[in-house]
Design an enzyme around this catalytic site. Sequence first.
Site, PDB file in Angstrom:
ATOM      1  CB  SER A 100      99.634 -47.160   9.932  1.00 21.84           C
ATOM      2  OG  SER A 100      99.747 -47.412   8.541  1.00 21.84           O
ATOM      3  CG  ASP A 155     110.415 -47.255   7.039  1.00 22.33           C
ATOM      4  OD1 ASP A 155     109.775 -48.164   7.603  1.00 22.33           O
ATOM      5  OD2 ASP A 155     109.957 -46.612   6.081  1.00 22.33           O
ATOM      6  CE  LYS A 174     106.596 -50.577   9.484  1.00 20.92           C
ATOM      7  NZ  LYS A 174     105.654 -49.740   8.745  1.00 20.92           N
TER       8      LYS A 174
END
Length: 459
Positions: A186, A339, A366
Amino acid sequence: MSGAEASITGAGKARTVWVEGDDRVVHPRGRVKGTLQVPGDKSISHRLAMLMALTEGAATFEGFLASEDCIHTLRAVEALGAGVVRHGAQVTVTGTGGWFRAPGCVLDMGNSGTGMRLLAGLLAGHSFTTELTGDASLRSRPMKRIQAPLEQMGARLELTGERGCAPIRVHGAPLRGIDYRSPVASAQVKSCVLLAGLLAEGRTRVVEPKSTRDHTERLLRAMGIDCRSDGLEVSVEGVGGRLPRPRITTWPVPGDFSAAAFWLGAAAMLPGSQVLLTNVGLNPRRTAFLDVLKRMGAKIEIFPTDAKNAWEPMGAVAIEGGELRGTEVAGDEIPNLIDELPMVAVLGALAQGRTVIRDADELRVKETDRITAMLKSLAAFGVRGEERPDGMVVHGGGRIRGGGEVVSYGDHRIAMSGAVLALAADAPVRICDVGCVATSYPAFWSDLERLAVERSAGA
Ligand code: S3P
């Protein structure tokens, strides 16, 4: 189906997007065509706002993403003592010259995980307590992932929401540098620790399990800070409240590759399409979606901008649509298109054969659980998909059934990817509850209206 009010009408063109309260009804169109400058990069806009808010002097960002997420970050740094002047996409931040001041209010980070996690890193090194909160979605996202390293460094984080979630009370303290092996790939966690490390005593090292976007590292280096990368290890030397005054005072923000991905995907999947996207960020840690598009059969040309000193690569991307074939997306590729995975699922629906997404369990945390949400969205179009704990299988090449409704679950990327798939449907589709789109791409609907054209018109 009829829209009560047109949002944007292209002269002489059939309307694509109809506004109905909080919903948008998207009419099918055979192609997308045109040239577009997508809005500024969200990740970079957040980072510039936070870091320049701590330095000395004024910095101007050209092409800043003036979306709700980044505006929450601007308001937060203003509450922390920085000066902010905004004229559309031009933003000037005057830094506090070393340390923030206690804000005297709760900082609301809206829908933004990046805003909350990165700012928590900086606040951990301050000698006061700050409370960070957000909307219902942000208050359901995991925050223990930043609590663990920041507490090792000497701060204390109270996660006052349910099950280790926000609101967060950050009790700042003098920090010490640590060696941190992150269990999750991340960039938000890595950046949170690096930003805390910037204010810490000594050196802070982060080792990530897979490489993630490196905007923080690039920006720190462009600011003259000793930040080093070596494979999966990144380290920064603490400077306390003595951030060097950056030599650069005007920062061009590249277009957001993740916003560009909607049009790249739309063009790739609609035969006869031709789109040119200008000044798009082409950081290699962000562009794995281009590799996926190529594997699926899209024709892509890249024209890098020749700027020797640019701290973030950018350029133009031209794409032409055609027949697509299914592919597999997994492993190291995942963080570099995390994304864009909703758009990979959309492309999978149009491609011949199966498209498989694996190793993407991060999608579950998310803005919503994007695995479940995307499969429901595909099902609304009659597209068959199978859920896996860490991804999905999409069975493509069948009919894209219109007439249904896509639920956004308050997640901007679910709403936008549903709107793109609606272009390929055989009847109009309602995208419900689209207010969330303003968090990252307020101009999305007008850009969709501009680019969408009938297959027969001016081919
Ligand atoms: C971001 C990192 C990614 C991405 C998010 C923005 C960033 O999250 O999904 O939209 O700006 O660092 P993770 O790094 O947590 O996967």
